[in-house]
Design a protein around this motif. Structure first.
Motif, PDB file in Angstrom:
ATOM      1  N   VAL A 129       0.843  -1.201   0.000  1.00 47.62           N
ATOM      2  CA  VAL A 129       0.000   0.000   0.000  1.00 47.62           C
ATOM      3  C   VAL A 129       0.876   1.248   0.000  1.00 47.62           C
ATOM      4  CG1 VAL A 129      -1.774   1.270   1.270  1.00 47.62           C
ATOM      5  CG2 VAL A 129      -1.827  -1.225   1.236  1.00 47.62           C
ATOM      6  N   ILE A 130       1.974   1.193   0.757  1.00 45.76           N
ATOM      7  CA  ILE A 130       2.894   2.339   0.813  1.00 45.76           C
ATOM      8  C   ILE A 130       3.550   2.549  -0.548  1.00 45.76           C
ATOM      9  CG2 ILE A 130       4.980   3.243   1.915  1.00 45.76           C
ATOM     10  CD1 ILE A 130       4.225   1.476   4.352  1.00 45.76           C
ATOM     11  N   ALA A 133       1.149   4.117  -2.938  1.00 45.41           N
ATOM     12  CA  ALA A 133       0.971   5.550  -2.670  1.00 45.41           C
ATOM     13  C   ALA A 133       2.145   6.347  -3.214  1.00 45.41           C
ATOM     14  CB  ALA A 133       0.831   5.774  -1.160  1.00 45.41           C
ATOM     15  N   ILE A 143       1.498  10.241   2.773  1.00 42.44           N
ATOM     16  CA  ILE A 143       1.664   8.815   3.089  1.00 42.44           C
ATOM     17  C   ILE A 143       1.531   8.582   4.586  1.00 42.44           C
ATOM     18  CG2 ILE A 143       3.294   6.886   3.069  1.00 42.44           C
ATOM     19  CD1 ILE A 143       4.403   8.007   0.446  1.00 42.44           C
ATOM     20  N   ARG A 146      -2.412   9.466   5.336  1.00 42.68           N
ATOM     21  CA  ARG A 146      -3.428   8.708   4.591  1.00 42.68           C
ATOM     22  C   ARG A 146      -3.156   7.211   4.540  1.00 42.68           C
ATOM     23  NH1 ARG A 146      -4.429  12.619  -0.726  1.00 42.68           N
ATOM     24  NH2 ARG A 146      -5.073  14.489   0.445  1.00 42.68           N
ATOM     25  N   VAL A 147      -1.905   6.835   4.792  1.00 39.05           N
ATOM     26  CA  VAL A 147      -1.569   5.410   4.726  1.00 39.05           C
ATOM     27  C   VAL A 147      -1.192   4.881   6.116  1.00 39.05           C
ATOM     28  CG1 VAL A 147      -0.109   3.637   3.684  1.00 39.05           C
ATOM     29  CG2 VAL A 147      -0.810   5.622   2.334  1.00 39.05           C
ATOM     30  N   GLU A 151      -4.318   3.362   7.884  1.00 40.99           N
ATOM     31  CA  GLU A 151      -4.319   1.897   7.801  1.00 40.99           C
ATOM     32  C   GLU A 151      -3.899   1.252   9.125  1.00 40.99           C
ATOM     33  OE1 GLU A 151      -5.357   0.054   5.212  1.00 40.99           O
ATOM     34  OE2 GLU A 151      -5.933   1.944   4.251  1.00 40.99           O
TER      35      GLU A 151
END
Length: 226
Positions: A129-130, A133, A143, A146-147, A151
């Protein structure tokens, strides 16, 4: 019932208002420490994650310095920490004794522990996911918010719950410097004066606070898990 309380909890009945004051003092210390240490711990934990090898803001020197700093403070027993930073506490608060003064060593003792917990929680975020992004052109700040933080929210809540429970425990040790709270009540009034009923009630109150904290943490983890 009244006869039972008078027979076995006579000392508690005499200091009912003092017990409520001690509960408030414990909640006061835990609340302010959790707020301050929470903010500082998340900032430090995030910094450790993004500056480590392979991180989105890799910085070997900064990471090495922060890691040594965290490990160093974590290795100092809290009861010794109280004495070591007493001059700093007096500089900040004006005194090293009392409920408000206890917040300083509580924060210093909690931040390294919590930051490491935050680091471990954020490392659980899926690396894919990182990478996605980054490929989409997201900035490091995007990051992070939002990540990593989004998450990793369930894990962050879980480690926050563990940290608060640990914090409640060390507030009892702060009673050694006359910080007030349930720990001080259990030691100065219950143990030193051999009033076992006071010690039992203070301990029960601490356990109830821990249980409520755990239940709230478990509920929030379930609500944010997906």
């Amino acid at each position: 019932m009244r006869a039972f309380l008078e027979d076995y909890f006579s000392n508690v009945i005499q200091i009912r208002s003092e017990i409520w004051d001690s509960i408030w003092e414990t909640l006061y210390m835990v609340g302010w420490t959790a707020l301050i240490a929470g903010v500082l711990g998340i900032i430090l934990g995030v910094t450790l994650v993004v500056t480590e090898q392979g991180g989105i803001l890799e910085n070997e020197k900064l990471y090495s310095f922060l890691e040594k700093l965290v490990n160093g403070f974590r290795s100092v027993p809290f009861i010794i920490m109280l004495a070591l930073i007493a001059p700093f506490t007096r500089f900040i608060i004006g005194t090293s004794i009392g409920t408000t003064a206890a917040i300083v060593p509580l924060v210093v003792g909690t931040v390294p522990f919590y930051s490491r917990q935050v680091q471990n929680a954020l490392l659980e975020v899926d690396a894919g996911v990182i990478e996605a992004a980054e490929a989409m052109g997201s900035s490091p700040l995007e990051i992070i918010f939002r990540v990593y933080l989004k998450e990793g929210l369930p894990s962050l809540i879980r480690v926050s719950s563990v940290t608060i429970i640990n914090l409640i425990g060390i507030t009892t040790m702060a009673g050694a410097i006359g910080a007030g709270g349930l720990g001080d009540l259990a030691i100065s009034r219950g143990y030193n004066r051999n009033q076992m009923d006071v010690t039992l009630v203070a301990t029960a109150a601490i356990l109830v606070i821990v249980l409520i904290s755990q239940l709230i943490g478990d509920y929030l983890v379930k609500k944010t898990s997906h």
